[in-house]
Design a protein around this motif. Structure first.
Motif, PDB file in Angstrom:
ATOM      1  N   ASP A 162      38.808  35.635  34.829  1.00 26.92           N
ATOM      2  CA  ASP A 162      38.648  37.020  35.311  1.00 26.92           C
ATOM      3  C   ASP A 162      39.393  37.352  36.594  1.00 26.92           C
ATOM      4  O   ASP A 162      39.191  38.415  37.168  1.00 26.92           O
ATOM      5  CB  ASP A 162      37.151  37.386  35.470  1.00 26.92           C
ATOM      6  CG  ASP A 162      36.426  37.322  34.143  1.00 26.92           C
ATOM      7  OD1 ASP A 162      37.043  37.720  33.124  1.00 26.92           O
ATOM      8  OD2 ASP A 162      35.268  36.865  34.112  1.00 26.92           O
ATOM      9  N   GLU A 163      40.250  36.436  37.075  1.00 30.53           N
ATOM     10  CA  GLU A 163      41.057  36.744  38.266  1.00 30.53           C
ATOM     11  C   GLU A 163      42.536  36.568  37.934  1.00 30.53           C
ATOM     12  O   GLU A 163      42.981  35.460  37.670  1.00 30.53           O
ATOM     13  CB  GLU A 163      40.657  35.829  39.433  1.00 30.53           C
ATOM     14  CG  GLU A 163      39.330  36.208  40.037  1.00 30.53           C
ATOM     15  CD  GLU A 163      38.919  35.248  41.134  1.00 30.53           C
ATOM     16  OE1 GLU A 163      39.801  34.766  41.881  1.00 30.53           O
ATOM     17  OE2 GLU A 163      37.716  34.961  41.219  1.00 30.53           O
ATOM     18  N   TYR A 164      43.260  37.693  37.970  1.00 35.82           N
ATOM     19  CA  TYR A 164      44.646  37.694  37.512  1.00 35.82           C
ATOM     20  C   TYR A 164      45.606  37.824  38.688  1.00 35.82           C
ATOM     21  O   TYR A 164      45.594  38.824  39.395  1.00 35.82           O
ATOM     22  CB  TYR A 164      44.846  38.815  36.472  1.00 35.82           C
ATOM     23  CG  TYR A 164      43.874  38.662  35.335  1.00 35.82           C
ATOM     24  CD1 TYR A 164      44.107  37.700  34.346  1.00 35.82           C
ATOM     25  CD2 TYR A 164      42.693  39.397  35.285  1.00 35.82           C
ATOM     26  CE1 TYR A 164      43.185  37.498  33.327  1.00 35.82           C
ATOM     27  CE2 TYR A 164      41.774  39.203  34.271  1.00 35.82           C
ATOM     28  CZ  TYR A 164      42.024  38.249  33.293  1.00 35.82           C
ATOM     29  OH  TYR A 164      41.109  38.042  32.301  1.00 35.82           O
ATOM     30  N   ILE A 165      46.446  36.821  38.876  1.00 37.19           N
ATOM     31  CA  ILE A 165      47.382  36.840  40.000  1.00 37.19           C
ATOM     32  C   ILE A 165      48.777  37.273  39.561  1.00 37.19           C
ATOM     33  O   ILE A 165      49.645  37.539  40.378  1.00 37.19           O
ATOM     34  CB  ILE A 165      47.470  35.452  40.685  1.00 37.19           C
ATOM     35  CG1 ILE A 165      47.850  34.356  39.677  1.00 37.19           C
ATOM     36  CG2 ILE A 165      46.158  35.103  41.386  1.00 37.19           C
ATOM     37  CD1 ILE A 165      48.274  33.047  40.307  1.00 37.19           C
ATOM     38  N   ALA A 172      45.998  34.606  34.587  1.00 35.81           N
ATOM     39  CA  ALA A 172      44.726  34.228  35.226  1.00 35.81           C
ATOM     40  C   ALA A 172      44.865  32.955  36.053  1.00 35.81           C
ATOM     41  O   ALA A 172      45.355  31.942  35.575  1.00 35.81           O
ATOM     42  CB  ALA A 172      43.658  34.019  34.170  1.00 35.81           C
TER      43      ALA A 172
END
Ligand SMILES: *Cc1c(COP(=O)(O)O)cnc(C)c1O
Length: 384
Positions: free
Chosen positions: A232-235, A228
């Motif tokens: 809620d944002e997974y790179i 993350a």
């Protein structure tokens, strides 16, 4: 009941190689206070204690960033991943090290290129590493074994000239310095373990990576937390490898007393080195110029095949000793397939049969250290 007598003291020593109970007795109030802060807040994962410890540990190492993780092995593995080391890359590692150094390289898909150490410092020397570098080499992963810094001056020049990463396994090296700077501050990034017996120990597993590279630090922060970048944002395809708040709180407060603990380690090492000078078949641990040894372990080399004999004799005198490590990674079944391709590693093989570590921790008394030194001397002198 003891009575006054002119007889020499019959005190029976019983000195285990390590004794964490003493460490906990000394730190009980510190631990209670640290735990209290966390319990009051009841935030247990990635809260203010982790942030505070990371800032303090980065500062201690003269580094800009520190990312806490779940163990030393994870610190090593994620450090390699964060620098982009992976499939098709070679990583130069010492042949004589903890298996975790090797496991990290394997875990990120890279190939291990083992190099024999300098037999006096037990660590990688630039001259030997230079010969092992090829176009596939992506990184050098030096280890500051036993708490003595590797040849980071020479290795830094080499890595810069070849455009490769210089990383280190500093699991044993909290407290070690080179040219006035903590060894963790050298190279592109360094991985630490806070396993309870390390110089800076937690009450369970823990680790950290320190670096001055802002991108490496950002990738590490994502990798340890499912990948993350923000909630809620997974790179990245990450994992769960977080240092927890309870461990971070204890580590933060213990970091404040680390210099004092290191002084005690140094005093014991100085006593040993003074008392054990000039013994036949015994090579004392060296401190190279510019280095302040972190004295994670005080490791002798006992020659002429007598290491196990000394170990047994000391055992019968109530003194526990350690061997780090009796079987080098390239002799382990886990690496049997890879090892077929390796050239001989005669220094590591020889060291494995000679090394013996004496008890050395901040809560060992000088009286016990004197007894240990006296015992080693009398056993070795009796060999003639
Ligand atoms: C302890 C140690 C490790 C592994 O650390 P963990 O926290 O047990 O995973 C890695 N390398 C070296 C040199 C160590 O001493």
């Amino acid at each position: 009941m003891t009575t006054m007598s002119s007889e020499p003291s019959k005190t029976k020593f019983d000195i285990p190689f390590l004794d964490l109970r003493r460490n906990i007795t000394a730190d009980r109030a510190l631990i209670a206070k640290a735990f209290g802060r966390v319990l009051d807040r009841s935030q247990f994962i990635l809260g203010p204690e982790v942030t505070k410890f990371e800032a303090a540990f980065a500062h201690y190492n003269t580094s800009q960033f520190c990312v806490g993780v779940a163990s030393g092995l994870d610190a090593l593995t994620l450090m390699l991943e964060a620098t982009g080391v992976g499939d098709g890359d070679d990583v130069i590692v010492p042949a004589n090290t903890h298996i975790a150094t090797w496991l990290a390289v394997t875990a990120c898909g890279a190939r291990i290129v083992p190099v024999d150490p300098d037999p006096l410092t037990f660590n990688l020397a630039a001259a030997l590493v230079a010969r092992a570098i090829t176009v596939r080499t992506k990184a050098i992963l030096a280890v500051h074994l036993f708490g003595h810094g590797a040849d980071m001056r020479g290795l830094s020049e080499l890595a810069a000239a070849r455009g490769i990463w210089l990383l280190s396994d500093a699991a044993q090296a909290a407290g070690a310095h080179l040219d006035g700077r903590p060894v963790g501050g050298w190279g592109h990034a360094s991985a630490f373990s806070f396993y309870p017996t390390k110089n800076l120990g937690a009450l369970g597993d823990g680790g950290a990576v320190v670096t001055n590279d802002v991108d490496v630090a950002a990738r590490l922060r994502a990798l340890r937390n499912y990948g993350a970048e923000r909630r809620d944002e997974y790179i990245k395809k990450g994992r769960n490898s977080r240092l927890d708040e309870l461990q971070a709180a204890v580590l933060h407060d213990r970091l404040a007393i680390l210099p004092e603990l290191q002084q005690r380690r140094s005093a014991i090492a100085a006593l040993y080195s003074d008392a054990l000078q000039g013994l036949k078949s015994v090579i004392l641990p060296a401190s190279a110029a510019g280095h302040i040894h972190g004295w994670h372990l005080y490791t002798l080399r006992i020659q002429n095949g007598r290491r196990d004999l000394l170990r047994k004799s000391l055992g019968s005198l109530g003194i526990g000793t350690g061997i780090y490590y009796p079987i080098p990674p390239f002799r382990q079944q886990a690496y049997a397939v890879e090892a077929r391709a390796y050239s001989p590693l005669p220094i590591s093989d020889a060291l494995a049969g000679e090394i013996l570590s004496l008890p050395l921790h901040p809560y060992l008394s000088m009286c016990e250290a004197e007894y240990i030194a006296r015992s080693v001397r009398s056993v070795v002198e009796a060999w003639g």
